[in-house]
Scaffold this motif. Structure first.
Motif, short mmCIF file in Angstrom:
data_model
loop_
_atom_site.label_atom_id
_atom_site.label_comp_id
_atom_site.label_asym_id
_atom_site.label_seq_id
_atom_site.Cartn_x
_atom_site.Cartn_y
_atom_site.Cartn_z
N GLN B 64 0.97 -1.29 -0.07
CA GLN B 64 -0.11 -0.04 0.20
C GLN B 64 0.70 1.27 -0.05
O GLN B 64 0.33 2.34 -0.33
N PHE B 65 2.08 1.04 0.32
CA PHE B 65 2.99 2.32 0.42
C PHE B 65 3.84 2.26 -0.70
O PHE B 65 4.37 1.38 -1.36
N SER B 66 4.05 3.51 -1.28
CA SER B 66 5.15 3.66 -2.20
C SER B 66 6.21 5.25 -2.00
O SER B 66 5.27 5.90 -1.25
N VAL B 67 7.19 5.11 -2.34
CA VAL B 67 7.94 6.37 -2.34
C VAL B 67 8.45 6.94 -3.77
O VAL B 67 8.62 6.04 -4.80
N GLU B 68 8.71 8.19 -3.98
CA GLU B 68 9.07 8.49 -5.34
C GLU B 68 9.92 10.05 -4.99
O GLU B 68 9.53 10.76 -4.09
N ARG B 69 10.87 10.01 -6.02
CA ARG B 69 11.51 11.27 -6.05
C ARG B 69 11.42 11.84 -7.49
O ARG B 69 12.22 11.55 -8.41
N PRO B 70 10.33 12.45 -7.69
CA PRO B 70 9.84 12.85 -8.84
C PRO B 70 10.71 13.72 -9.77
O PRO B 70 10.75 14.04 -10.90
N ASP B 71 11.28 14.77 -8.94
CA ASP B 71 12.42 15.65 -9.56
C ASP B 71 13.52 15.76 -8.59
O ASP B 71 13.74 14.82 -7.52
N GLY B 72 14.30 16.59 -8.91
CA GLY B 72 15.51 16.71 -7.95
C GLY B 72 15.28 17.46 -6.61
O GLY B 72 16.16 17.53 -5.80
N SER B 73 14.19 17.66 -6.20
CA SER B 73 13.98 18.34 -4.83
C SER B 73 12.89 17.66 -3.75
O SER B 73 13.05 17.44 -2.82
N ASN B 74 11.77 17.15 -4.53
CA ASN B 74 10.95 16.59 -3.62
C ASN B 74 10.81 14.94 -3.47
O ASN B 74 11.61 14.42 -4.08
N PHE B 75 10.36 14.48 -2.24
CA PHE B 75 10.54 13.14 -1.85
C PHE B 75 9.28 12.96 -1.37
O PHE B 75 8.75 13.43 -0.41
N THR B 76 8.45 12.00 -1.94
CA THR B 76 7.01 11.79 -1.66
C THR B 76 6.51 10.18 -1.03
O THR B 76 7.40 9.39 -1.63
N LEU B 77 5.52 10.23 -0.22
CA LEU B 77 5.19 8.94 0.36
C LEU B 77 3.85 8.76 -0.09
O LEU B 77 2.89 9.63 0.34
N LYS B 78 3.52 7.86 -0.58
CA LYS B 78 2.09 7.61 -1.16
C LYS B 78 1.49 6.35 -0.38
O LYS B 78 2.04 5.34 -0.09
N ILE B 79 0.50 6.67 -0.01
CA ILE B 79 -0.50 5.39 0.72
C ILE B 79 -1.58 5.16 -0.24
O ILE B 79 -2.53 6.24 -0.37
N ARG B 80 -1.72 4.03 -0.80
CA ARG B 80 -2.74 3.87 -1.64
C ARG B 80 -4.07 3.91 -1.13
O ARG B 80 -5.05 4.23 -2.00
N SER B 81 -4.51 2.96 -0.15
CA SER B 81 -5.75 2.76 0.25
C SER B 81 -5.63 2.98 1.84
O SER B 81 -5.27 1.92 2.22
N THR B 82 -5.89 4.06 2.45
CA THR B 82 -5.71 4.34 3.86
C THR B 82 -6.43 3.47 4.51
O THR B 82 -7.87 3.33 4.24
#
Lengths: 110, 113
Positions: B64-82
Motif C-alpha cells: 500500500q506504500f510507495s515512495v518517489e523522488r519525482p524531481d531533484g527536490s521532492n520526496f513523496t510517500l504515497k499510501i494507496r488505500s488508507t
C-alpha cells in the motif's frame, strides 16, 4: 532488529536539579544519536556519538557513549524548564536508518 | 540553516482514499527516509531511499506504500488505500551520507477517519 531500551520512561524534577537518562542495547551500534522532540513536532538532533567511551558536552548536557558502543547516557546539569521534552536515542543501522528508543519524557518544574 | 520541510502539516482523509505526503529534503543530501510515529509510541522506520531506489524497507512498508523522488527536490510517500491504523505522524528525514547526522522534518499528522 536491534532494540534500544530507554530508562526511565518518565522523569519529573525541580529546576536546578540534575538528571540522567539511559539508553541501552544488547547490540553494538556504529553511532548513536540523541534527539529531543516536542509534542507535534519532529525530532531535533542534539548530538551524535561515534567512538566508544566518547564524551560530548552541549552546554549543560553531557552525552557519553559506552566503551562497547552498546549504551549511552545523557546527563543534564542544573535542569531548567526549557529542558522539558521527550529525549530520544537512536542507533545507526544499515543504509543509515535509525532504530529509535521509546524515549524519556522529562518534565522540569520551576 | 537548511532544513527538511514537509507538507501538509495535517491531513485528514477518509478510509480507503489515497494520500500523498510531501517532503523537500536538504538540498545536498543523498539519503532519504520516511518514519512514522503512532500517538504515544516510538518512532518507527518505514523506508530508506538512495540513488533513486528503495534501499531498505520495514515490514510496515507493504504494497500500500510507495515512495518517489519525482524531481531533484521532492520526496513523496504515497499510501494507496488508507486504513484507520495508518493514522500517525509521518516524518521525512535526510542525510548527506550514511555516517552523518539525520535531519528530520516537522512531520505530517495523518488522520484517517
Amino acid at each position: 532488529t536491534q532494540l534500544l531500551e530507554q530508562s526511565p520512561q518518565f522523569l519529573s524534577i525541580q529546576e536546578g536539579e540534575n538528571l540522567t537518562v539511559y539508553c541501552n542495547s544488547s547490540s553494538v551500534f556504529s553511532s548513536l544519536q540523541w534527539y529531543r522532540q516536542e509534542p507535534g513536532e519532529g525530532p531535533v538532533l542534539l548530538v551524535t556519538v561515534v567512538t566508544g567511551g566518547e564524551v560530548k558536552k552541549l552546554k549543560r548536557l553531557t552525552f557519553q557513549f559506552g566503551d562497547a558502543r552498546k549504551d549511552s547516557s545523557l546527563h543534564i546539569t542544573a535542569a531548567q524548564p526549557g529542558d522539558t521534552g521527550l529525549y530520544l536515542c537512536a542507533g545507526d543501522g544499515s543504509w543509515g536508518k535509525l532504530q529509535f528508543g521509546a524515549g524519556t519524557q522529562v518534565v522540569v518544574t520551576p | 540553516e537548511p532544513e527538511v520541510t514537509q507538507t501538509p502539516s495535517h491531513q485528514v482523509t477518509q478510509m480507503g482514499q489515497e494520500v500523498i505526503l510531501r517532503c523537500v529534503p536538504i538540498s545536498n543530501h543523498l539519503y532519504f527516509y520516511w518514519y512514522r510515529q503512532i500517538l504515544g509510541q516510538k518512532v518507527e522506520f518505514l523506508v530508506s531511499f538512495y540513488n533513486n531506489e528503495i534501499s531498505e524497507k520495514s515490514e510496515i512498508f507493504d504494497d500500500q506504500f510507495s515512495v518517489e523522488r519525482p524531481d531533484g527536490s521532492n520526496f513523496t510517500l504515497k499510501i494507496r488505500s488508507t486504513k484507520l491504523e495508518d493514522s500517525a505522524m509521518y516524518f521525512c528525514a535526510s542525510r548527506n551520507d550514511r555516517a552523518t547526522e539525520a535531519f528530520f522534518g516537522q512531520g505530517t499528522r495523518l488522520t484517517v477517519v
